[in-house]
Design a protein around this motif. Structure first.
Motif, PDB file in Angstrom:
ATOM      1  N   LEU A  72       0.789  -1.378   0.021  1.00  0.00           N
ATOM      2  CA  LEU A  72      -0.128  -0.083   0.048  1.00  0.00           C
ATOM      3  C   LEU A  72       0.749   1.380  -0.038  1.00  0.00           C
ATOM      4  O   LEU A  72       0.637   2.331  -0.810  1.00  0.00           O
ATOM      5  N   PRO A  73       1.843   1.330   0.728  1.00  0.00           N
ATOM      6  CA  PRO A  73       2.726   2.882   0.726  1.00  0.00           C
ATOM      7  C   PRO A  73       3.358   3.167  -0.385  1.00  0.00           C
ATOM      8  O   PRO A  73       3.755   4.051  -0.648  1.00  0.00           O
ATOM      9  N   ARG A  74       3.596   2.124  -1.369  1.00  0.00           N
ATOM     10  CA  ARG A  74       4.246   2.433  -2.629  1.00  0.00           C
ATOM     11  C   ARG A  74       3.431   3.457  -3.356  1.00  0.00           C
ATOM     12  O   ARG A  74       3.892   3.803  -4.540  1.00  0.00           O
ATOM     13  N   HIS A  75       2.161   3.597  -3.204  1.00  0.00           N
ATOM     14  CA  HIS A  75       1.258   4.387  -4.097  1.00  0.00           C
ATOM     15  C   HIS A  75       0.415   5.259  -3.103  1.00  0.00           C
ATOM     16  O   HIS A  75       0.629   5.396  -2.027  1.00  0.00           O
ATOM     17  N   SER A  97      -9.065  -6.802   0.903  1.00  0.00           N
ATOM     18  CA  SER A  97      -9.801  -7.084   2.018  1.00  0.00           C
ATOM     19  C   SER A  97     -10.488  -5.489   2.197  1.00  0.00           C
ATOM     20  O   SER A  97     -10.917  -5.288   3.286  1.00  0.00           O
ATOM     21  N   CYS A  98     -10.262  -4.669   1.306  1.00  0.00           N
ATOM     22  CA  CYS A  98     -10.765  -3.371   1.275  1.00  0.00           C
ATOM     23  C   CYS A  98     -10.071  -2.463   2.412  1.00  0.00           C
ATOM     24  O   CYS A  98     -10.568  -1.647   3.277  1.00  0.00           O
ATOM     25  N   MET A  99      -8.909  -2.690   2.445  1.00  0.00           N
ATOM     26  CA  MET A  99      -8.158  -1.726   3.418  1.00  0.00           C
ATOM     27  C   MET A  99      -7.601  -0.766   2.440  1.00  0.00           C
ATOM     28  O   MET A  99      -6.681  -0.792   1.442  1.00  0.00           O
ATOM     29  N   LEU A 100      -8.012   0.542   2.499  1.00  0.00           N
ATOM     30  CA  LEU A 100      -7.684   1.771   1.598  1.00  0.00           C
ATOM     31  C   LEU A 100      -6.412   2.578   2.207  1.00  0.00           C
ATOM     32  O   LEU A 100      -6.411   2.973   3.367  1.00  0.00           O
ATOM     33  N   TYR A 101      -5.677   3.132   1.504  1.00  0.00           N
ATOM     34  CA  TYR A 101      -4.409   3.755   1.544  1.00  0.00           C
ATOM     35  C   TYR A 101      -4.479   4.947   0.794  1.00  0.00           C
ATOM     36  O   TYR A 101      -4.597   4.845  -0.217  1.00  0.00           O
ATOM     37  N   GLN A 102      -4.790   6.192   1.650  1.00  0.00           N
ATOM     38  CA  GLN A 102      -4.792   7.409   0.990  1.00  0.00           C
ATOM     39  C   GLN A 102      -4.436   8.667   2.099  1.00  0.00           C
ATOM     40  O   GLN A 102      -4.528   8.503   3.279  1.00  0.00           O
ATOM     41  N   ASN A 103      -4.007   9.798   1.429  1.00  0.00           N
ATOM     42  CA  ASN A 103      -3.377  10.760   2.308  1.00  0.00           C
ATOM     43  C   ASN A 103      -2.482  10.144   3.462  1.00  0.00           C
ATOM     44  O   ASN A 103      -2.567  10.654   4.686  1.00  0.00           O
ATOM     45  N   HIS A 104      -1.632   9.162   3.055  1.00  0.00           N
ATOM     46  CA  HIS A 104      -0.588   8.559   3.980  1.00  0.00           C
ATOM     47  C   HIS A 104      -1.318   7.848   5.011  1.00  0.00           C
ATOM     48  O   HIS A 104      -0.577   7.746   6.251  1.00  0.00           O
ATOM     49  N   THR A 105      -2.456   7.217   4.997  1.00  0.00           N
ATOM     50  CA  THR A 105      -2.992   7.098   6.209  1.00  0.00           C
ATOM     51  C   THR A 105      -3.861   5.652   5.608  1.00  0.00           C
ATOM     52  O   THR A 105      -4.363   5.512   4.179  1.00  0.00           O
ATOM     53  N   ALA A 106      -3.944   4.404   6.151  1.00  0.00           N
ATOM     54  CA  ALA A 106      -4.500   3.487   5.916  1.00  0.00           C
ATOM     55  C   ALA A 106      -5.761   3.123   6.861  1.00  0.00           C
ATOM     56  O   ALA A 106      -5.566   3.201   7.943  1.00  0.00           O
ATOM     57  N   ARG A 107      -6.821   2.738   6.199  1.00  0.00           N
ATOM     58  CA  ARG A 107      -7.815   2.508   7.028  1.00  0.00           C
ATOM     59  C   ARG A 107      -8.687   1.396   6.294  1.00  0.00           C
ATOM     60  O   ARG A 107      -9.011   1.358   5.148  1.00  0.00           O
ATOM     61  N   GLN A 108      -9.489   0.528   7.260  1.00  0.00           N
ATOM     62  CA  GLN A 108     -10.159  -0.598   6.577  1.00  0.00           C
ATOM     63  C   GLN A 108     -11.394   0.082   6.135  1.00  0.00           C
ATOM     64  O   GLN A 108     -12.373   0.853   7.325  1.00  0.00           O
ATOM     65  N   GLN A 109     -12.112  -0.315   5.179  1.00  0.00           N
ATOM     66  CA  GLN A 109     -13.389   0.116   4.845  1.00  0.00           C
ATOM     67  C   GLN A 109     -14.560  -0.699   5.226  1.00  0.00           C
ATOM     68  O   GLN A 109     -14.156  -1.913   5.314  1.00  0.00           O
ATOM     69  N   GLU A 110     -15.556  -0.131   5.293  1.00  0.00           N
ATOM     70  CA  GLU A 110     -16.550  -1.050   5.807  1.00  0.00           C
ATOM     71  C   GLU A 110     -17.346  -1.811   4.589  1.00  0.00           C
ATOM     72  O   GLU A 110     -17.166  -1.217   3.531  1.00  0.00           O
ATOM     73  N   LEU A 111     -17.523  -2.832   4.580  1.00  0.00           N
ATOM     74  CA  LEU A 111     -17.846  -3.709   3.312  1.00  0.00           C
ATOM     75  C   LEU A 111     -19.514  -3.533   3.307  1.00  0.00           C
ATOM     76  O   LEU A 111     -20.323  -3.754   4.428  1.00  0.00           O
ATOM     77  N   LEU A 112     -19.992  -3.018   2.177  1.00  0.00           N
ATOM     78  CA  LEU A 112     -21.199  -2.604   1.799  1.00  0.00           C
ATOM     79  C   LEU A 112     -22.012  -3.823   1.476  1.00  0.00           C
ATOM     80  O   LEU A 112     -21.468  -4.633   0.624  1.00  0.00           O
ATOM     81  N   ALA A 113     -22.978  -4.084   2.249  1.00  0.00           N
ATOM     82  CA  ALA A 113     -23.825  -5.523   1.884  1.00  0.00           C
ATOM     83  C   ALA A 113     -24.733  -5.021   0.862  1.00  0.00           C
ATOM     84  O   ALA A 113     -25.864  -4.235   1.301  1.00  0.00           O
ATOM     85  N   LEU A 114     -24.887  -5.548  -0.131  1.00  0.00           N
ATOM     86  CA  LEU A 114     -26.034  -5.223  -1.473  1.00  0.00           C
ATOM     87  C   LEU A 114     -27.079  -6.032  -0.855  1.00  0.00           C
ATOM     88  O   LEU A 114     -27.258  -7.239  -0.560  1.00  0.00           O
ATOM     89  N   ASP A 115     -28.360  -5.161  -0.828  1.00  0.00           N
ATOM     90  CA  ASP A 115     -29.594  -6.060  -0.848  1.00  0.00           C
ATOM     91  C   ASP A 115     -29.855  -7.308  -1.598  1.00  0.00           C
ATOM     92  O   ASP A 115     -29.561  -6.869  -2.646  1.00  0.00           O
TER      93      ASP A 115
END
Length: 228
Positions: A80-83, A90-108
């Protein structure tokens, strides 16, 4: 919540949104100006998350490229830090020099089934249209071949009719000449049998119509021969 506004309708949608945002409780809805988006969007980066989005609607694809075109897919969190922006499966998002796990959206499930049914219906309709189109193309080809064959037969019949008409005209003319000659000879024989000094019998009106206009000359010649 976002709503993609088709190109050419953003200002109208914006006016309606401003007028009814509180009365309809839609003040949290965002409107996407897809017309401007189509003009400014850039191609997605290689291996970006936008490659996972497929749509037949051009402005929907443009929005996906705008939103996810610089989010790079990574195999592990160590990449992740390479970009500048990246995400793992697993939907871990890295942006603004911060890694954060994203909530998994359950589609109805009902919406998912509805989308699947719509996709299946479109595919079946497309398949039916393709079959109909191929059938019509085959029928068109057969009709074209039949038409060409009929036109060829018509040309042949017209040529034969022209030849027959010419032959018939030639035969009719020859028959008329022969008939006149036979009638003239018969009249001469009949005139020769008449008594000397007696005028020969005049032919009937029907007979004169066949000999006309030369029967008078034939009659005079026959009378002169009888006097001599």
């Amino acid at each position: 919540m976002l709503r993609l506004v088709p190109p050419g309708y953003f200002l109208e949608a914006l006016s309606l949104y401003e007028r009814h945002k509180f009365t309809l409780g839609i003040e949290r809805v965002g409107l996407v100006n897809t017309e401007r988006l189509l003009a400014e969007v850039s191609p997605p980066m290689p291996n970006s998350l936008a490659e996972e989005i497929v749509s037949d609607i051009d402005y929907a694809s443009a929005y996906a490229r705008w939103l996810l075109g610089n989010v790079i897919k990574c195999g592990t969190e160590q990449e992740l830090p390479r970009h500048r922006r990246a995400i793992t499966d697993s939907c871990m998002l890295y942006q603004n020099h911060t890694a954060r796990q994203q909530e998994l959206l359950a589609l109805d499930l009902r919406e998912l089934n509805l989308l699947k049914d719509q996709k299946t219906a479109r595919e079946q309709a497309k398949k039916a249209l393709d079959l109909t189109l191929r059938r019509l193309e085959r029928e068109q080809g057969a009709l074209r071949r039949d038409l060409e064959e009929m036109l060829g037969k018509i040309d042949t019949l017209q040529e034969k009719a022209a030849v027959l008409a010419e032959e018939c005209q030639h035969y009719t003319g020859a028959l008329e000449v022969k008939l006149r000659e036979q009638c003239a000879h018969k009249w001469e024989r009949e005139s020769a049998k008449s008594s000397p000094g007696r005028r020969g019998n005049r032919p009937s009106r029907a007979f004169r119509s066949i000999l006309s206009p030369g029967w008078e000359n034939i009659s005079r010649g026959a009378r002169r021969r009888s006097r001599s």
